[in-house]
Design an enzyme around this catalytic site. Structure first.
Site, PDB file in Angstrom:
ATOM      1  N   HIS A 199       0.825  -1.216   0.000  1.00 41.99           N
ATOM      2  CA  HIS A 199       0.000   0.000   0.000  1.00 41.99           C
ATOM      3  C   HIS A 199       0.858   1.265   0.000  1.00 41.99           C
ATOM      4  CE1 HIS A 199      -2.904  -3.125   1.210  1.00 41.99           C
ATOM      5  NE2 HIS A 199      -3.762  -2.382   0.542  1.00 41.99           N
ATOM      6  N   CYS A 243     -14.290  -6.152   3.650  1.00 46.96           N
ATOM      7  CA  CYS A 243     -13.253  -6.070   2.624  1.00 46.96           C
ATOM      8  C   CYS A 243     -11.941  -6.563   3.183  1.00 46.96           C
ATOM      9  CB  CYS A 243     -13.004  -4.613   2.217  1.00 46.96           C
ATOM     10  SG  CYS A 243     -14.087  -4.058   0.945  1.00 46.96           S
ATOM     11  N   HIS A 261      -7.974  -8.853   1.855  1.00 49.13           N
ATOM     12  CA  HIS A 261      -7.070  -9.375   0.828  1.00 49.13           C
ATOM     13  C   HIS A 261      -6.958 -10.890   0.946  1.00 49.13           C
ATOM     14  CE1 HIS A 261      -5.760  -5.254   1.974  1.00 49.13           C
ATOM     15  NE2 HIS A 261      -5.781  -5.081   0.657  1.00 49.13           N
ATOM     16  N   GLU A 310      -5.993  -2.125  -6.567  1.00 50.79           N
ATOM     17  CA  GLU A 310      -6.460  -3.495  -6.348  1.00 50.79           C
ATOM     18  C   GLU A 310      -7.165  -4.085  -7.561  1.00 50.79           C
ATOM     19  OE1 GLU A 310      -7.234  -3.771  -1.632  1.00 50.79           O
ATOM     20  OE2 GLU A 310      -8.927  -3.036  -2.780  1.00 50.79           O
TER      21      GLU A 310
END
Ligand SMILES: C=C(C)CCOP(=O)(O)OP(=O)(O)O
Ligand SMILES: [Mg+2]
Ligand SMILES: [Mn+2]
Length: 174
Positions: free
Chosen positions: A25, A66, A68, A113
């Site tokens: 990030h 949300c 990953h 993303e």
């Protein structure tokens, strides 16, 4: 505990590497992610308000969950794992669209993303993890759309992209 890693991907969503979450990030590198949308039988969406301690978008309202994917995890497996971790329940999920977006934040971090949107149905109450989630609510999809146009600053970047570009894919009644 081992450092959390995200999956770096190319624009075809093929894995090209692994990187610690914060580094990906900070460097604004494309990585795999998912966004879960849970609806009840009245076609209301369960919204999550992100905890004030989150690394980006703190306090903003967004879709149900949300996060990953981990290496070796399917999109659905990852969605169910994180739904339990953040919202304290699990339901069956199904995949719909996926899209690429890039959103730089004021704190120097960037979300870049390949985001897989996952849909599920649930009629109970969540049991929120307060390290991740400040609050939650049910809201009719139409009302969310109106409120996003009135108060865009209350919502996350990816949630607004999904509403603007892919509304018909999350609105199961359209
Ligand atoms: C998937 C998207 C759109 C952003 C990542 O979600 P989070 O920022 O909530 O990731 P975690 O900290 O929960 O892993
Ligand atoms: Mg999350
Ligand atoms: Mn990310």
């Amino acid at each position: 505990m081992e450092e959390e890693k995200v999956i770096l991907v190319n624009e075809q969503d093929e894995q090209i590497g692994l990187m610690p979450k914060m580094e990906a990030h900070e460097k604004a590198l494309l990585h795999r992610a998912f966004s879960v949308f849970v609806f009840n039988n009245d076609n209301e969406l369960m919204l999550q308000q992100r905890a004030l301690t989150k690394y980006h978008s703190p306090g903003l309202w967004t879709n149900t969950c949300c996060s990953h994917q981990r290496e070796g995890e399917t999109n659905i497996e990852a969605g169910k794992r994180r739904l339990q971790e953040e919202m304290g329940f699990v339901v069956d999920l199904k995949e719909t669209i996926a899209f690429i977006y890039k959103a730089p934040f004021d704190n120097g971090l960037t979300e870049y993303e390949y985001d897989h949107v996952l849909l599920g149905t649930y009629n109970g109450k969540p049991n929120i993890n307060t390290e991740e989630v400040a609050d939650w609510k049910w809201m009719p999809l139409e009302d969310v759309k109106v409120d996003i146009s009135l108060h865009p600053e209350h919502y996350t970047a990816w949630f607004k992209v999904i509403f603007e570009k892919f509304y018909e894919h999350i609105n199961i009644n359209s």
